[in-house]
Design a protein around this motif. Structure first.
Motif, mmCIF file in Angstrom:
data_model
loop_
_atom_site.group_PDB
_atom_site.id
_atom_site.type_symbol
_atom_site.label_atom_id
_atom_site.label_comp_id
_atom_site.label_asym_id
_atom_site.label_seq_id
_atom_site.Cartn_x
_atom_site.Cartn_y
_atom_site.Cartn_z
ATOM 1 N N PHE A 104 -4.011 3.515 -0.544
ATOM 2 C CA PHE A 104 -3.561 4.516 0.355
ATOM 3 C C PHE A 104 -3.033 3.635 1.454
ATOM 4 O O PHE A 104 -1.818 3.722 2.005
ATOM 5 N N GLY A 147 3.391 7.596 -6.482
ATOM 6 C CA GLY A 147 2.136 7.546 -7.068
ATOM 7 C C GLY A 147 1.933 7.238 -8.439
ATOM 8 O O GLY A 147 0.918 7.455 -9.304
ATOM 9 N N SER A 175 0.803 -1.363 0.115
ATOM 10 C CA SER A 175 -0.070 -0.102 -0.101
ATOM 11 C C SER A 175 1.032 1.051 0.074
ATOM 12 O O SER A 175 2.107 1.103 0.233
ATOM 13 N N PHE A 176 0.369 2.348 -0.387
ATOM 14 C CA PHE A 176 1.283 3.554 -0.419
ATOM 15 C C PHE A 176 1.688 3.713 0.995
ATOM 16 O O PHE A 176 3.016 3.952 1.002
ATOM 17 N N LEU A 177 0.938 4.064 1.938
ATOM 18 C CA LEU A 177 1.481 4.208 3.273
ATOM 19 C C LEU A 177 2.366 3.014 3.719
ATOM 20 O O LEU A 177 3.505 3.454 4.338
#
Length: 432
Positions: A356, A350, A187-189
């Motif tokens: 996220f 991104g 995930s991004f985070l």
């Protein structure tokens, strides 16, 4: 002899290599000293340096070279899978330092081989650095002082390093693979959190070993130079490398960059040669070369114009600039698979969609955020300054004096428990 026995305990076969190249460095240096300033002395010096580099190249880069030749030219040459002797990157560089300093007349080659053998094989720094120079310990070999105060300071420094490695680096290192390079938790985070944790892992892993080496040296009456100076508080890439692995940076500066011409002649070429070699030294893989050239590019840009801009900005902006670029660099360092490194960077910025946050990454972050905060604070001089301030005031100063032994006991106890209950987890820099 104890240092050679220490090395033989883990590398019984390659101890003969260590002894052989050390004795070669000793004998060649005597010859160079006797013929310094002559064509004969220069020829033997260059030949011996090439031989030491060839030894390092054979063990460390043969497989890498064959793999790339096979890929480029469609060949099918067999990969020999040569075992890498522990610490070869460190003790070969120290022999090069020794012979070069004798050739330049910076040091006098000692008549006794025992000094040379002790210099190369001194066990606290033998297997994972830091790189020391003969001038650093030459006087201490004859005049070292073993005292209770020095031994106590050495024990404290050793325990600090042990805690960095076992409590912080190992704990953080267990989390990292679950957050980066893992399909279930991408995930991004989560990826950003994982890369931040890896930055802390490699810092505490290597600086922890350096602390242990300095501490062990102190116990035996030797004062070794510092190898880390809180690199994560840096404000530029150049500043970062003046604080990170100081001994390696000093080697490439004094024995490669300056002899090539330094800042005076062909600065750009010299800079990229040094950073190509810095990356290659860290590992026989293209990701390390990219990592080295990445920092070479950053430092070049800072010298050309970025540094002037950074000096005009508030300090916190410069810190953010460095931390962001440093994390990008650690992605290249972590993944030997270039496609994985590239995918991770695209997720971070991104260019490749990921949620996220996912349930899995949320759990990892929630359960380890406290560890991250503790490790992040420990990577700064905050606690060091706090202890110094407390020690300056009574009765707090009295409490601080008693806190040292208590701290040592607690960290040693926790580290022992964690080591007993864990699987084999070597220092990351053993492979270099």
């Amino acid at each position: 002899m104890f240092s050679f026995a220490f090395y033989a305990w883990g590398e019984p076969l390659w101890v003969f290599l260590l002894v052989s190249v050390s004795l070669l460095g000793y004998l060649v240096s005597l010859f160079i000293a006797r013929h310094r300033g002559t064509a004969k002395g220069k020829f033997v010096y260059i030949l011996s340096i090439c031989f030491i580099i060839a030894v390092l190249g054979y063990f460390k880069y043969t497989d890498f070279l064959i793999d790339n030749v096979n890929e480029w030219f469609g060949l099918g040459a067999a990969r020999p899978n040569i075992a890498l002797p522990i610490g070869i990157s460190f003790f070969t560089f120290e022999i090069i330092c020794y012979m070069t300093d004798v050739y330049k007349g910076t040091i006098q080659a000692p008549r006794s081989p025992m000094k040379m053998l002790l210099y190369v094989s001194f066990f606290p720094h033998l297997i994972a650095g830091p790189i020391i120079r003969f001038t650093d310990i030459e006087a201490q070999m004859d005049n070292r002082k073993i005292s209770l105060a020095n031994f106590s300071q050495g024990v404290t420094r050793f325990v600090i390093g042990l805690g960095k490695k076992v409590i912080l680096a190992n704990s953080v290192g267990e989390i990292v693979p679950n957050l980066i390079g893992s399909d279930s938790s991408n995930s991004f985070l989560g990826v950003w959190f994982g890369v931040c944790l890896y930055a802390l892992q490699i810092y505490f892993d290597f600086s922890g070993y350096s602390d242990m080496a300095v501490g062990l040296g102190k116990m035996f009456g030797f004062t070794l130079k510092e190898n880390f100076n809180y690199p994560y508080i840096s404000k530029s890439a150049g500043d970062f490398w003046r604080r990170w692995n100081i001994s390696l940076g000093g080697f490439f500066r004094d024995y490669v960059y300056i002899p090539l011409g330094g800042n005076r002649k062909r600065m750009v070429r010299n800079l990229f040669v040094v950073w190509f070699l810095t990356g290659l030294w860290h590992g026989a893989n293209w990701n390390f070369i990219i990592w080295g050239l990445y920092y070479g590019t950053l430092i070049l840009l800072e010298r050309l114009f970025l540094q002037k801009w950074l000096e005009r900005l508030p300090a916190f902006v410069s810190h953010i600039y460095l931390l962001g670029l440093m994390l990008i660099g650690w992605v290249w360092f972590y993944f030997t698979d270039l496609s994985q490194a590239w995918t991770t960077l695209k997720i971070m910025f991104g260019f490749e969609y990921r949620p996220f946050i996912t349930p899995d990454s949320f759990i990892f972050i929630r359960e380890n955020i406290s560890l991250f905060i503790v490790a992040a604070v420990a990577a700064t001089p905050l606690m060091k300054h706090l202890v110094k301030r407390l020690a300056a005031y009574r009765p707090a100063g009295v409490l601080v004096s008693y806190a040292g032994p208590i701290y040592n006991f607690i960290v040693l106890a926790i580290s022992t428990v964690l080591l007993v209950g864990s699987t084999y987890n070597p220092f990351l820099y053993y492979r270099f």
